[in-house]
Design a protein around this motif. Structure first.
Motif, PDB file in Angstrom:
ATOM      1  N   THR A  31       0.813  -1.217   0.000  1.00 23.35           N
ATOM      2  CA  THR A  31       0.000   0.000   0.000  1.00 23.35           C
ATOM      3  C   THR A  31       0.847   1.268   0.000  1.00 23.35           C
ATOM      4  OG1 THR A  31      -0.224  -0.119   2.403  1.00 23.35           O
ATOM      5  CG2 THR A  31      -1.995  -1.074   1.096  1.00 23.35           C
ATOM      6  N   GLY A  32       2.179   1.097   0.010  1.00 24.40           N
ATOM      7  CA  GLY A  32       3.049   2.251  -0.145  1.00 24.40           C
ATOM      8  C   GLY A  32       3.638   2.804   1.141  1.00 24.40           C
ATOM      9  N   PHE A  33       3.458   2.119   2.270  1.00 26.65           N
ATOM     10  CA  PHE A  33       4.073   2.580   3.501  1.00 26.65           C
ATOM     11  C   PHE A  33       5.575   2.314   3.453  1.00 26.65           C
ATOM     12  CE2 PHE A  33      -0.266   1.995   5.209  1.00 26.65           C
ATOM     13  CZ  PHE A  33      -0.432   3.216   5.846  1.00 26.65           C
ATOM     14  N   SER A  34       6.347   3.218   4.006  1.00 30.11           N
ATOM     15  CA  SER A  34       7.794   3.013   4.112  1.00 30.11           C
ATOM     16  C   SER A  34       8.046   2.023   5.247  1.00 30.11           C
ATOM     17  CB  SER A  34       8.493   4.335   4.422  1.00 30.11           C
ATOM     18  OG  SER A  34       8.190   4.749   5.752  1.00 30.11           O
ATOM     19  N   LEU A  35       9.241   1.482   5.307  1.00 26.03           N
ATOM     20  CA  LEU A  35       9.579   0.569   6.404  1.00 26.03           C
ATOM     21  C   LEU A  35       9.528   1.286   7.749  1.00 26.03           C
ATOM     22  CD1 LEU A  35      12.445  -1.606   4.883  1.00 26.03           C
ATOM     23  CD2 LEU A  35      10.045  -2.218   5.209  1.00 26.03           C
ATOM     24  N   ARG A  67      -5.369   4.455  12.962  1.00 24.43           N
ATOM     25  CA  ARG A  67      -6.427   4.550  11.940  1.00 24.43           C
ATOM     26  C   ARG A  67      -6.299   5.819  11.109  1.00 24.43           C
ATOM     27  NH1 ARG A  67     -10.741   0.727  13.142  1.00 24.43           N
ATOM     28  NH2 ARG A  67     -10.133  -0.400  15.015  1.00 24.43           N
ATOM     29  N   GLN A  68      -5.839   6.904  11.721  1.00 26.98           N
ATOM     30  CA  GLN A  68      -5.678   8.147  10.966  1.00 26.98           C
ATOM     31  C   GLN A  68      -4.586   7.986   9.906  1.00 26.98           C
ATOM     32  OE1 GLN A  68      -7.873  10.561  11.128  1.00 26.98           O
ATOM     33  NE2 GLN A  68      -6.806  11.440   9.381  1.00 26.98           N
ATOM     34  N   MET A  69      -3.547   7.224  10.236  1.00 26.28           N
ATOM     35  CA  MET A  69      -2.484   6.951   9.264  1.00 26.28           C
ATOM     36  C   MET A  69      -3.058   6.155   8.085  1.00 26.28           C
ATOM     37  SD  MET A  69       1.292   5.358  10.013  1.00 26.28           S
ATOM     38  CE  MET A  69       0.964   3.613  10.022  1.00 26.28           C
ATOM     39  N   LEU A  70      -3.980   5.235   8.374  1.00 23.34           N
ATOM     40  CA  LEU A  70      -4.612   4.456   7.304  1.00 23.34           C
ATOM     41  C   LEU A  70      -5.472   5.355   6.419  1.00 23.34           C
ATOM     42  CD1 LEU A  70      -5.712   1.215   9.202  1.00 23.34           C
ATOM     43  CD2 LEU A  70      -3.645   1.596   7.839  1.00 23.34           C
ATOM     44  N   ALA A 120      -4.956   6.020   2.484  1.00 22.51           N
ATOM     45  CA  ALA A 120      -6.054   5.776   1.540  1.00 22.51           C
ATOM     46  C   ALA A 120      -6.301   7.007   0.669  1.00 22.51           C
ATOM     47  CB  ALA A 120      -7.323   5.373   2.292  1.00 22.51           C
ATOM     48  N   GLU A 121      -6.227   8.190   1.270  1.00 16.75           N
ATOM     49  CA  GLU A 121      -6.406   9.427   0.498  1.00 16.75           C
ATOM     50  C   GLU A 121      -5.263   9.617  -0.500  1.00 16.75           C
ATOM     51  OE1 GLU A 121      -6.899  12.322   3.612  1.00 16.75           O
ATOM     52  OE2 GLU A 121      -8.981  11.706   3.971  1.00 16.75           O
ATOM     53  N   GLU A 122      -4.058   9.290  -0.080  1.00 17.74           N
ATOM     54  CA  GLU A 122      -2.917   9.362  -0.981  1.00 17.74           C
ATOM     55  C   GLU A 122      -3.107   8.401  -2.163  1.00 17.74           C
ATOM     56  OE1 GLU A 122       1.640   7.813  -0.860  1.00 17.74           O
ATOM     57  OE2 GLU A 122       0.968   8.914   0.906  1.00 17.74           O
ATOM     58  N   LEU A 123      -3.575   7.195  -1.872  1.00 17.45           N
ATOM     59  CA  LEU A 123      -3.835   6.222  -2.937  1.00 17.45           C
ATOM     60  C   LEU A 123      -4.934   6.714  -3.873  1.00 17.45           C
ATOM     61  CD1 LEU A 123      -3.584   2.853  -0.972  1.00 17.45           C
ATOM     62  CD2 LEU A 123      -1.998   3.718  -2.704  1.00 17.45           C
ATOM     63  N   ASP A 124      -5.971   7.356  -3.313  1.00 21.46           N
ATOM     64  CA  ASP A 124      -7.031   7.922  -4.158  1.00 21.46           C
ATOM     65  C   ASP A 124      -6.460   8.948  -5.126  1.00 21.46           C
ATOM     66  OD1 ASP A 124      -9.173   6.445  -3.169  1.00 21.46           O
ATOM     67  OD2 ASP A 124      -9.741   7.965  -1.681  1.00 21.46           O
ATOM     68  N   ARG A 125      -5.558   9.822  -4.632  1.00 19.38           N
ATOM     69  CA  ARG A 125      -4.943  10.822  -5.519  1.00 19.38           C
ATOM     70  C   ARG A 125      -4.123  10.146  -6.612  1.00 19.38           C
ATOM     71  NH1 ARG A 125      -4.386  13.214  -0.505  1.00 19.38           N
ATOM     72  NH2 ARG A 125      -2.225  12.530  -0.249  1.00 19.38           N
TER      73      ARG A 125
END
Length: 145
Positions: free
Chosen positions: A58-62, A79-82, A86-91
C-alpha cells in the motif's frame, strides 16, 4: 507450532532470507535464538511478515510500518495513518486513471499525428510542469538564496 528457522520462514512467507535479516536489523522482526548458525523465529513472525507485505504493497515506508507495531510486537494500527494513506492512494489512482485514459485516447486519436492531438498535448504539458510523472523532491536552498 514449533519455532521456525530462517529457511522455513523464507519458504513459507516468500520473503528471501536476506530480506528477513534486513528486517531484523531494522527492528521489524526479531529472531528468538539460533539452531546452529540459523536464526530461529516464533511462528507469529509469519503474520508479522504478512502485515509488513501489506504495508509495503500500500506504499508505507519501512519506518512507517515499524510504527505499526507496539514495543511488545503486537500491531497497533493508527487509523488516521490508514485514512491518510487511503487518500494518498485515491490521488494516485486519479492521476494514473487520467494518464491511462490519455494514452488510450492518443492510441486511437484520429489526428494525423500525436503532436496535433489536443489530448496528447495536454498530457505533454502536464508532464513538463511536473504534474505527472516521478515526484520531484525540492532541493533545499541555502539561506539567503
Amino acid at each position: 507450532m514449533r519455532d521456525l528457522d530462517i529457511t522455513e520462514v523464507a519458504r513459507r512467507s516468500g520473503v528471501p532470507a536476506s530480506t528477513l535479516r534486513f528486517y531484523e536489523e531494522k527492528g521489524l522482526i526479531a529472531s528468538i535464538g539460533r539452531r546452529g548458525l540459523r536464526r530461529l523465529f516464533d511462528p507469529g513472525v509469519l503474520e508479522r511478515l504478512a502485515l509488513i507485505a501489506l504495508g509495503r504493497a500500500t506504499g508505507f515506508s519501512l519506518d512507517e510500518i515499524a510504527r505499526i507495531f507496539a514495543p511488545d510486537g503486537r500491531p497497533r494500527i493508527d487509523r488516521q495513518m490508514l485514512v491518510a494513506k487511503a487518500e494518498e492512494l485515491d490521488r494516485r489512482i486519479r492521476k494514473l486513471s487520467a494518464l491511462r485514459d490519455g494514452l488510450r485516447h492518443a492510441a486511437a486519436c484520429p489526428a494525423p499525428s500525436h503532436r496535433e492531438c489536443p489530448t496528447f498535448r495536454r498530457l505533454l504539458r502536464a508532464a513538463a510542469s511536473g504534474a505527472i510523472g516521478a515526484s520531484r523532491k525540492r532541493v533545499p536552498q541555502p539561506p539567503g538564496n
